[in-house]
Design a protein around this motif. Structure first.
Motif, PDB file in Angstrom:
ATOM      1  N   GLU A 154       0.821  -1.197   0.000  1.00 25.93           N
ATOM      2  CA  GLU A 154       0.000   0.000   0.000  1.00 25.93           C
ATOM      3  C   GLU A 154       0.866   1.263   0.000  1.00 25.93           C
ATOM      4  OE1 GLU A 154      -3.506   0.510   2.127  1.00 25.93           O
ATOM      5  OE2 GLU A 154      -3.249   2.589   1.425  1.00 25.93           O
ATOM      6  N   LYS A 155       1.907   1.265   0.852  1.00 20.13           N
ATOM      7  CA  LYS A 155       2.810   2.421   0.914  1.00 20.13           C
ATOM      8  C   LYS A 155       3.530   2.629  -0.410  1.00 20.13           C
ATOM      9  CE  LYS A 155       4.960   3.854   4.784  1.00 20.13           C
ATOM     10  NZ  LYS A 155       5.508   3.948   6.110  1.00 20.13           N
ATOM     11  N   ALA A 156       4.043   1.524  -0.951  1.00 21.06           N
ATOM     12  CA  ALA A 156       4.846   1.621  -2.175  1.00 21.06           C
ATOM     13  C   ALA A 156       3.981   2.097  -3.346  1.00 21.06           C
ATOM     14  CB  ALA A 156       5.495   0.282  -2.485  1.00 21.06           C
ATOM     15  N   LEU A 157       2.742   1.597  -3.417  1.00 21.63           N
ATOM     16  CA  LEU A 157       1.864   2.006  -4.516  1.00 21.63           C
ATOM     17  C   LEU A 157       1.495   3.491  -4.375  1.00 21.63           C
ATOM     18  CD1 LEU A 157      -0.398  -1.171  -4.663  1.00 21.63           C
ATOM     19  CD2 LEU A 157       1.182  -0.419  -6.452  1.00 21.63           C
ATOM     20  N   THR A 158       1.216   3.920  -3.149  1.00 17.61           N
ATOM     21  CA  THR A 158       0.882   5.328  -2.936  1.00 17.61           C
ATOM     22  C   THR A 158       2.061   6.226  -3.288  1.00 17.61           C
ATOM     23  OG1 THR A 158      -0.461   4.573  -1.094  1.00 17.61           O
ATOM     24  CG2 THR A 158      -0.093   6.946  -1.256  1.00 17.61           C
ATOM     25  N   ARG A 165       6.947  11.124  -9.503  1.00 15.49           N
ATOM     26  CA  ARG A 165       7.217   9.691  -9.614  1.00 15.49           C
ATOM     27  C   ARG A 165       6.253   9.016 -10.590  1.00 15.49           C
ATOM     28  NH1 ARG A 165      10.008   6.704  -5.104  1.00 15.49           N
ATOM     29  NH2 ARG A 165      10.808   8.271  -3.684  1.00 15.49           N
ATOM     30  N   ILE A 166       5.021   9.518 -10.613  1.00 14.70           N
ATOM     31  CA  ILE A 166       3.986   8.808 -11.361  1.00 14.70           C
ATOM     32  C   ILE A 166       4.365   8.612 -12.829  1.00 14.70           C
ATOM     33  CG2 ILE A 166       2.636  10.955 -11.596  1.00 14.70           C
ATOM     34  CD1 ILE A 166       0.573   8.021 -11.185  1.00 14.70           C
ATOM     35  N   ALA A 167       4.993   9.629 -13.404  1.00 15.51           N
ATOM     36  CA  ALA A 167       5.364   9.524 -14.818  1.00 15.51           C
ATOM     37  C   ALA A 167       6.349   8.375 -15.040  1.00 15.51           C
ATOM     38  CB  ALA A 167       5.966  10.840 -15.296  1.00 15.51           C
ATOM     39  N   LEU A 168       7.165   8.085 -14.022  1.00 15.85           N
ATOM     40  CA  LEU A 168       8.175   7.039 -14.158  1.00 15.85           C
ATOM     41  C   LEU A 168       7.587   5.659 -13.874  1.00 15.85           C
ATOM     42  CD1 LEU A 168      10.799   8.971 -12.007  1.00 15.85           C
ATOM     43  CD2 LEU A 168      10.613   8.970 -14.497  1.00 15.85           C
ATOM     44  N   ALA A 169       6.452   5.657 -13.163  1.00 14.67           N
ATOM     45  CA  ALA A 169       5.886   4.392 -12.680  1.00 14.67           C
ATOM     46  C   ALA A 169       4.696   3.938 -13.521  1.00 14.67           C
ATOM     47  CB  ALA A 169       5.459   4.552 -11.226  1.00 14.67           C
ATOM     48  N   ARG A 170       4.262   4.783 -14.464  1.00 14.33           N
ATOM     49  CA  ARG A 170       2.952   4.589 -15.090  1.00 14.33           C
ATOM     50  C   ARG A 170       2.731   3.166 -15.620  1.00 14.33           C
ATOM     51  NH1 ARG A 170       2.139   9.644 -17.281  1.00 14.33           N
ATOM     52  NH2 ARG A 170       0.805  10.234 -15.527  1.00 14.33           N
ATOM     53  N   ASP A 171       3.657   2.663 -16.447  1.00 14.39           N
ATOM     54  CA  ASP A 171       3.450   1.351 -17.088  1.00 14.39           C
ATOM     55  C   ASP A 171       3.339   0.242 -16.045  1.00 14.39           C
ATOM     56  OD1 ASP A 171       3.567   2.668 -19.398  1.00 14.39           O
ATOM     57  OD2 ASP A 171       5.572   1.935 -20.001  1.00 14.39           O
ATOM     58  N   TRP A 172       4.308   0.261 -15.118  1.00 11.10           N
ATOM     59  CA  TRP A 172       4.291  -0.787 -14.108  1.00 11.10           C
ATOM     60  C   TRP A 172       3.036  -0.689 -13.228  1.00 11.10           C
ATOM     61  CZ3 TRP A 172       4.986   0.813  -8.884  1.00 11.10           C
ATOM     62  CH2 TRP A 172       4.747  -0.217  -7.977  1.00 11.10           C
ATOM     63  N   LEU A 173       2.670   0.551 -12.850  1.00 14.72           N
ATOM     64  CA  LEU A 173       1.485   0.738 -12.012  1.00 14.72           C
ATOM     65  C   LEU A 173       0.228   0.197 -12.688  1.00 14.72           C
ATOM     66  CD1 LEU A 173       1.516   4.259 -10.300  1.00 14.72           C
ATOM     67  CD2 LEU A 173       1.265   2.033  -9.203  1.00 14.72           C
ATOM     68  N   GLY A 196       9.275  -4.616 -13.926  1.00 14.56           N
ATOM     69  CA  GLY A 196       8.667  -3.294 -14.095  1.00 14.56           C
ATOM     70  C   GLY A 196       8.878  -2.426 -12.860  1.00 14.56           C
ATOM     71  N   PHE A 197       8.698  -3.029 -11.702  1.00 16.58           N
ATOM     72  CA  PHE A 197       8.884  -2.320 -10.437  1.00 16.58           C
ATOM     73  C   PHE A 197      10.346  -1.874 -10.269  1.00 16.58           C
ATOM     74  CE2 PHE A 197       9.589  -2.883  -5.697  1.00 16.58           C
ATOM     75  CZ  PHE A 197       9.044  -1.655  -5.347  1.00 16.58           C
ATOM     76  N   THR A 198      11.263  -2.801 -10.587  1.00 12.45           N
ATOM     77  CA  THR A 198      12.690  -2.478 -10.484  1.00 12.45           C
ATOM     78  C   THR A 198      13.062  -1.345 -11.438  1.00 12.45           C
ATOM     79  OG1 THR A 198      13.062  -4.813 -10.004  1.00 12.45           O
ATOM     80  CG2 THR A 198      15.003  -3.492 -10.478  1.00 12.45           C
ATOM     81  N   ALA A 199      12.527  -1.401 -12.652  1.00 15.37           N
ATOM     82  CA  ALA A 199      12.833  -0.352 -13.641  1.00 15.37           C
ATOM     83  C   ALA A 199      12.339   1.003 -13.130  1.00 15.37           C
ATOM     84  CB  ALA A 199      12.185  -0.685 -14.985  1.00 15.37           C
ATOM     85  N   TYR A 200      11.162   1.012 -12.521  1.00 15.93           N
ATOM     86  CA  TYR A 200      10.642   2.261 -11.962  1.00 15.93           C
ATOM     87  C   TYR A 200      11.554   2.778 -10.850  1.00 15.93           C
ATOM     88  CZ  TYR A 200       8.273   4.280  -7.887  1.00 15.93           C
ATOM     89  OH  TYR A 200       8.003   4.973  -6.749  1.00 15.93           O
ATOM     90  N   PRO A 235      -1.876  -4.413  -5.245  1.00 11.55           N
ATOM     91  CA  PRO A 235      -3.051  -3.924  -4.508  1.00 11.55           C
ATOM     92  C   PRO A 235      -3.668  -5.074  -3.718  1.00 11.55           C
ATOM     93  CG  PRO A 235      -3.267  -3.540  -6.897  1.00 11.55           C
ATOM     94  CD  PRO A 235      -2.050  -4.363  -6.711  1.00 11.55           C
ATOM     95  N   ALA A 236      -4.266  -4.755  -2.583  1.00 11.44           N
ATOM     96  CA  ALA A 236      -4.889  -5.796  -1.764  1.00 11.44           C
ATOM     97  C   ALA A 236      -6.008  -6.452  -2.559  1.00 11.44           C
ATOM     98  CB  ALA A 236      -5.442  -5.186  -0.483  1.00 11.44           C
ATOM     99  N   PRO A 237      -6.039  -7.792  -2.633  1.00 12.87           N
ATOM    100  CA  PRO A 237      -7.089  -8.467  -3.396  1.00 12.87           C
ATOM    101  C   PRO A 237      -8.434  -8.351  -2.670  1.00 12.87           C
ATOM    102  CG  PRO A 237      -5.676 -10.075  -2.312  1.00 12.87           C
ATOM    103  CD  PRO A 237      -5.108  -8.725  -1.990  1.00 12.87           C
TER     104      PRO A 237
END
Ligand code: GDP
Length: 469
Positions: A154-158, A165-173, A196-200, A235-237
């Motif tokens: 939750e913290k990492a996604l927020t 950051r969002i522009a760098l994370a968009r695809d992976w997110l 994807g997460f590592t690349a971000y 995300p939490a299922p």
């Protein structure tokens, strides 16, 4: 009985150490590119040849008689490649050495003549300085120990959705949000998410952000590609994730990351450190802008948690002894004319103010410095119009040409840097800083002299001076 025997052995070793040949365990850390490798190389070179260390009292008094490198005592840790690094810096074609990628260690032994009345009674004694170099990214992992996979996710996604950051994370997110964690584990999809997460994280680091945990995702060392690193936040299922699902697999890998990666580092290496220096590329962050500074401040708070763990935390239970002294150093101060050095150490101070107050409270002595481990420039006043501009002159690594440059201005009030990132905030170091890729200078060292630096002697006096008396 075995444990008791080992305990006794350790006590005996420690007693011998205290009585005869004391060991100072000095940790050197900082985020990637902060300047750890150059710092250790210069520190060792300047202790081997202390002609440029007037503020190190043992050196100034002539009591530091000899320093020599020894095989380091810990066979399980790589040796810091001092010889390679000093050759890179002081060879005929000086260049910056390869940066820290993992943990390494070096033992420097110092022969010192004690001060005062003891001089008559005892001869010179040997003090071993064990220098432990480790990535600051690894300290950023400490907060993970207190988090569950769901909390961390939750913290990492927020965090990834924050401005900048969002522009760098968009695809992976997008991929993470589309993933159904309750579906059966598909290793290819799992690897895709981890990649994807590592690349971000790498992109965020490159953009000047500091908070990029888990640390081994950026600096995997020998763990590259291992399952302990093949996970990512999800995300939490909406319903329970069964065994065999992707979510359950990531949850398990997150737990093993903590168990096999994070904890052993703190237990086996961090716990023994008595003196610590935290290097910070504050100038780089200031140049990257207010968001990067704010991010650095938050990352510093996370890093410094390691030095003042809560009383009932896992870390406080395993820490053998307290860290006695912590230096915070803004590196690469040779980019600035000395007129701005106080401003830089003031900023360093402000960056760690909160955490510092608490560390002081816990009994550790702390101090902030502005340093250059290897001074690549000389100062020059350049007339521009009617004004004299305080510049620094050095050789640009890219072109090999000499240039006198002005980095720009630091704010007079460090607090103005610490305001939470806001749109249109003032920019600092916006003059020539971007093109200041100085090469190390060609050196012509006189016997007894180490490489030129700024305030390495003061840092050394603070970190180890009291143990050389
Ligand atoms: P590490 O990743 O923390 O080990 O960082 P390094 O010690 O490899 O330093 C990273 C880079 O910062 C170097 O390659 C140099 O370009 C620069 N640097 C480090 N220390 C100094 C210094 O004292 N002066 C200058 N001008 N540049 C430095």
């Amino acid at each position: 009985a075995d444990g008791l025997g080992r305990g006794l052995e350790q006590i005996q070793a420690r007693t011998e150490e205290l009585l005869f040949e004391p060991v100072i365990r000095l940790g050197v850390t900082g985020l990637s590119r902060a300047g750890k490798t150059v710092f250790i190389t210069s520190l060792v070179a300047n202790l081997l040849n202390p002609g440029r260390m007037p503020q190190l009292r043992a050196a100034a008094d002539g009591r530091l008689m000899l320093a020599f490198l020894q095989p380091q005592p810990n066979d399980a840790v790589a040796r810091f490649a001092y010889e390679d690094h000093i050759a890179a810096l002081t060879g005929p074609q000086p260049h910056w050495p390869e940066s820290t990628r993992t943990i390494s260690q070096l033992r420097l032994s110092l022969r010192v003549r004690p001060t005062g009345f003891l001089t008559g009674l005892t001869g010179p004694r040997t003090v071993h300085l064990d220098i432990v170099d480790y990535p600051g990214e690894w300290l950023l992992d400490l907060p993970l120990l207190a988090q569950s996979y769901a909390e961390w996710s939750e913290k990492a996604l927020t965090q990834a959705e924050a401005p900048g950051r969002i522009a760098l994370a968009r695809d992976w997110l997008a991929a993470a949000r589309e993933t159904d964690g309750t579906a059966a584990l598909d290793e290819v999809a799992a690897q895709g998410l981890a990649r994807g997460f590592t690349a971000y994280l790498h992109a965020a680091r490159a953009a000047g952000f500091s908070g990029c945990a888990p640390g081994r995702f950026l600096l995997p060392g020998e763990l590259e590609g291992s399952p302990a690193l093949t996970f990512a936040p999800l995300p939490a299922p909406s319903r329970r994730a069964r065994d065999g699902s992707l979510y359950a697999a990531f949850e398990r890998r997150f737990e093993s990351y903590k168990r096999v990666v994070v904890k052993p580092f703190f237990r086996d290496h961090f716990a023994a450190i008595e003196r610590q220096i935290v290097l910070v590329d504050a100038l780089g962050a200031i140049h990257a802008g207010p968001r990067a500074v704010e991010d650095l401040r938050l990352a510093m708070a996370d890093i410094l948690q390691a030095f003042r763990p809560g009383p009932n935390s896992w870390l406080s239970r395993i820490l053998g002894r307290r860290i006695e002294r912590i230096a915070f150093a803004a590196t690469k101060a040779d980019h600035l004319h000395h007129g701005q050095h106080d401003a830089l150490s003031g900023i360093m101070e402000a960056l760690v103010a909160d955490a510092r107050a608490r560390a002081t409270y816990k009994g550790a002595q702390t101090r902030s410095f502005a340093i250059a481990a290897l001074r690549a420039t000389v100062e020059a006043e350049v007339r521009q119009g009617g004004d004299l501009v305080p510049c620094v002159r050095g050789t640009l690594a890219e072109t090999g040409r000499e240039a006198a440059l002005f980095a720009g201005r630091l704010p007079d009030d460090p607090a103005s840097l610490m305001v939470p990132a806001r749109q249109g905030a003032e920019r600092w170091l916006d003059a020539d800083f971007a093109v200041m890729g100085f090469a190390p200078p060609k050196l012509n060292l006189r016997p007894g002299e180490g490489p030129p630096h700024i305030r390495m002697d003061r840092v050394a006096e603070f970190l180890i001076g009291d143990r050389l008396l």
